[in-house]
Design an enzyme around this catalytic site. Structure first.
Site, PDB file in Angstrom:
ATOM      1  CB  ALA A  48      -0.883  -0.027   1.240  1.00 11.85           C
TER       2      ALA A  48
ATOM      3  N   GLY B 158       0.598  -4.977   0.822  1.00 12.53           N
ATOM      4  CA  GLY B 158      -0.573  -5.020  -0.058  1.00 12.53           C
ATOM      5  C   GLY B 158      -0.266  -5.672  -1.401  1.00 12.53           C
TER       6      GLY B 158
ATOM      7  CD  GLU C 134      -2.464  -7.447   2.700  1.00  7.67           C
ATOM      8  OE1 GLU C 134      -2.007  -6.311   2.439  1.00  7.67           O
ATOM      9  OE2 GLU C 134      -3.187  -7.674   3.675  1.00  7.67           O
TER      10      GLU C 134
ATOM     11  CD  GLU D  55       1.378  -5.577   5.663  1.00  6.00           C
ATOM     12  OE1 GLU D  55       2.140  -6.507   6.032  1.00  6.00           O
ATOM     13  OE2 GLU D  55       0.681  -5.660   4.640  1.00  6.00           O
TER      14      GLU D  55
HETATM   15  N1  CAA Z   1       4.587   3.257  -0.580  1.00  3.61           N
HETATM   16  C1  CAA Z   1       4.999   4.428  -1.112  1.00  3.61           C
HETATM   17  N2  CAA Z   1       6.153   4.561  -1.768  1.00  3.61           N
HETATM   18  C2  CAA Z   1       6.936   3.463  -1.882  1.00  3.61           C
HETATM   19  C3  CAA Z   1       6.573   2.222  -1.362  1.00  3.61           C
HETATM   20  C4  CAA Z   1       5.324   2.133  -0.683  1.00  3.61           C
HETATM   21  N3  CAA Z   1       4.876   0.981  -0.188  1.00  3.61           N
HETATM   22  N4  CAA Z   1       7.552   1.336  -1.633  1.00  3.61           N
HETATM   23  C5  CAA Z   1       8.508   2.010  -2.305  1.00  3.61           C
HETATM   24  N5  CAA Z   1       8.132   3.297  -2.455  1.00  3.61           N
HETATM   25  C6  CAA Z   1       8.878   4.359  -3.130  1.00  3.61           C
HETATM   26  C7  CAA Z   1      10.061   4.806  -2.296  1.00  3.61           C
HETATM   27  O1  CAA Z   1       9.655   5.731  -1.314  1.00  3.61           O
HETATM   28  C8  CAA Z   1      10.951   5.420  -3.356  1.00  3.61           C
HETATM   29  O2  CAA Z   1      10.451   6.683  -3.678  1.00  3.61           O
HETATM   30  P1  CAA Z   1      11.486   7.957  -3.763  1.00  3.61           P
HETATM   31  O3  CAA Z   1      12.372   7.594  -4.931  1.00  3.61           O
HETATM   32  O4  CAA Z   1      10.573   9.089  -4.029  1.00  3.61           O
HETATM   33  O5  CAA Z   1      12.220   7.997  -2.473  1.00  3.61           O
HETATM   34  C9  CAA Z   1      10.702   4.506  -4.563  1.00  3.61           C
HETATM   35  O6  CAA Z   1       9.453   3.848  -4.316  1.00  3.61           O
HETATM   36  C10 CAA Z   1      11.770   3.422  -4.724  1.00  3.61           C
HETATM   37  O7  CAA Z   1      11.873   2.722  -3.492  1.00  3.61           O
HETATM   38  P2  CAA Z   1      13.268   2.529  -2.717  1.00  3.61           P
HETATM   39  O8  CAA Z   1      14.212   3.635  -3.010  1.00  3.61           O
HETATM   40  O9  CAA Z   1      12.941   2.269  -1.279  1.00  3.61           O
HETATM   41  O10 CAA Z   1      13.789   1.195  -3.427  1.00  3.61           O
HETATM   42  P3  CAA Z   1      14.730   0.071  -2.824  1.00  3.61           P
HETATM   43  O11 CAA Z   1      15.106  -0.812  -3.974  1.00  3.61           O
HETATM   44  O12 CAA Z   1      15.844   0.683  -2.028  1.00  3.61           O
HETATM   45  O13 CAA Z   1      13.815  -0.762  -1.786  1.00  3.61           O
HETATM   46  C11 CAA Z   1      11.802  -1.891  -1.063  1.00  3.61           C
HETATM   47  C12 CAA Z   1      12.743  -1.505  -2.245  1.00  3.61           C
HETATM   48  C13 CAA Z   1      12.558  -2.899  -0.146  1.00  3.61           C
HETATM   49  C14 CAA Z   1      10.584  -2.552  -1.651  1.00  3.61           C
HETATM   50  C15 CAA Z   1      11.464  -0.637  -0.258  1.00  3.61           C
HETATM   51  O14 CAA Z   1      10.971   0.364  -1.144  1.00  3.61           O
HETATM   52  C16 CAA Z   1      10.400  -0.859   0.795  1.00  3.61           C
HETATM   53  O15 CAA Z   1      10.696  -1.397   1.835  1.00  3.61           O
HETATM   54  N6  CAA Z   1       9.154  -0.432   0.506  1.00  3.61           N
HETATM   55  C17 CAA Z   1       8.072  -0.524   1.458  1.00  3.61           C
HETATM   56  C18 CAA Z   1       7.587  -1.949   1.613  1.00  3.61           C
HETATM   57  C19 CAA Z   1       6.474  -2.003   2.646  1.00  3.61           C
HETATM   58  O16 CAA Z   1       6.646  -1.712   3.794  1.00  3.61           O
HETATM   59  N7  CAA Z   1       5.284  -2.413   2.178  1.00  3.61           N
HETATM   60  C20 CAA Z   1       4.115  -2.523   3.036  1.00  3.61           C
HETATM   61  C21 CAA Z   1       3.311  -1.256   2.970  1.00  3.61           C
HETATM   62  S1  CAA Z   1       1.992  -1.231   4.169  1.00  3.61           S
HETATM   63  C22 CAA Z   1       0.787  -2.162   3.499  1.00  3.61           C
HETATM   64  O17 CAA Z   1       0.910  -2.694   2.426  1.00  3.61           O
HETATM   65  C23 CAA Z   1      -0.450  -2.279   4.355  1.00  3.61           C
HETATM   66  C24 CAA Z   1      -1.423  -3.296   3.889  1.00  3.61           C
HETATM   67  O18 CAA Z   1      -1.607  -4.312   4.446  1.00  3.61           O
HETATM   68  C25 CAA Z   1      -2.211  -3.068   2.728  1.00  3.61           C
END
Ligand code: CAA
Length: 260
Positions: free
Chosen positions: A68, A111, A114, A134
């Site tokens: 998400a 998400g 999911e 999460e």
């Molecule tokens: N939401 C918003 N933006 C996101 C994102 C997310 N879930 N995942 C990545 N991005 C964005 C980053 O902020 C970044 O944007 P900027 O360039 O503007 O900074 C861009 O995408 C590229 O990401 P990274 O620079 O972080 O890329 P990376 O290769 O270093 O890492 C990753 C990749 C490990 C996937 C890392 O991006 C990450 O950990 N993302 C979040 C994963 C996460 O926590 N997901 C769960 C979300 S909560 C949820 O999903 C609730 C639910 O149950 C529905």
């Protein structure tokens, strides 16, 4: 909305297969509200189209979806998410009659995992990474992950993944039974398209009923599931496709399903 009016997804059709490609590369296909609305609208439009027999949902090589959209969620309050019934629209994907195939390369986190689990089959590339991180954000899964992951892989592994938030590679996801098949990443989408085309060539009615029966196993006790399956099986005898399918077998020819 017509197929070329979407801004966060691309929509395409290959014969009887509808293809939805998540397209927010700048955010690793993070699932914001706009994207949710577009995916659901596109999937429902395909579902209502008798010319479509299966749907493929995919992302990019780097990410199916990284979860998400955290930036969209960060400032929401408890009353916001309750009032909006935040994420609630995703549930519509579980109600599609048309079989759905997720083609997953790269990250399928939160998400994203999911969303893949909302599909009927998951075809994973060997670069795919699954997880429910999460907990690291101080929240828990909110698009059915705690329920579908637990049913798919069992309590021990679901607790491990959801409480640690760790990432799991595709070989482990395969061992646990989360994914249907693992293929080299360069073949993921093509394999999903071939499987979807194969499914789309069956009787649409039988495929929809088969999907409903399997989902009932996922959602109910054995006695109820067997009873529902029996009634769905009986109902196939009200279709021309049953007559045609069995007649074709007896006559040693390919069936010509008319989906009625
Ligand atoms: N939401 C918003 N933006 C996101 C994102 C997310 N879930 N995942 C990545 N991005 C964005 C980053 O902020 C970044 O944007 P900027 O360039 O503007 O900074 C861009 O995408 C590229 O990401 P990274 O620079 O972080 O890329 P990376 O290769 O270093 O890492 C990753 C990749 C490990 C996937 C890392 O991006 C990450 O950990 N993302 C979040 C994963 C996460 O926590 N997901 C769960 C979300 S909560 C949820 O999903 C609730 C639910 O149950 C529905």
């Amino acid at each position: 909305m017509s197929e070329n009016e979407y801004s966060t997804i691309a929509v395409d059709r290959r014969d009887r297969v509808g293809v939805i490609t998540l397209n927010r590369p700048e955010a690793l296909n993070a699932l914001n509200t706009e994207l949710m609305g577009e995916v659901v609208a596109a999937a429902q439009a395909f579902d209502a189209d008798p010319g479509i027999g299966a749907i493929v949902l995919t992302g990019s090589d780097r990410a199916f979806a990284a979860g998400a959209d955290i930036k969209e969620m960060a400032d929401k309050t408890f009353s916001d998410v309750v009032a909006e019934q935040f994420f609630g629209a995703w549930d519509a994907l579980a109600g599609l009659r048309t079989p759905t195939v997720a083609a997953v390369n790269g990250y399928a986190l939160g998400g994203g995992c999911e969303l893949a689990m909302l599909c009927d089959l998951i075809i994973a590339g060997d670069t795919a990474v699954f997880g429910q991180p999460e907990i690291n954000l101080g929240v828990i899964p909110g698009i059915g992950g705690s329920q579908r992951l637990t049913r798919a892989v069992g309590k021990a592994k679901a607790m491990d993944l959801i409480l640690t938030g760790r990432q799991m590679k595709s070989d482990e996801a395969d061992r646990l039974g989360l994914v249907s098949r693992v293929v080299p990443a360069e073949n993921t989408v093509q394999t999903a398209l071939e499987i979807a085309a194969d499914i789309a060539g069956k009787s649409l009615i039988a495929a929809g009923l088969a999907k409903e029966a399997v989902n009932r196993a996922f959602e109910s006790g054995l006695t109820e599931g067997v009873r529902v399956e029996r009634n769905l099986f009986y109902s196939t005898f009200a279709t021309d496709d049953q007559t045609e399918g069995m007649a074709a077998f007896v006559a040693k020819r390919r069936p010509d399903f008319q989906h009625r």
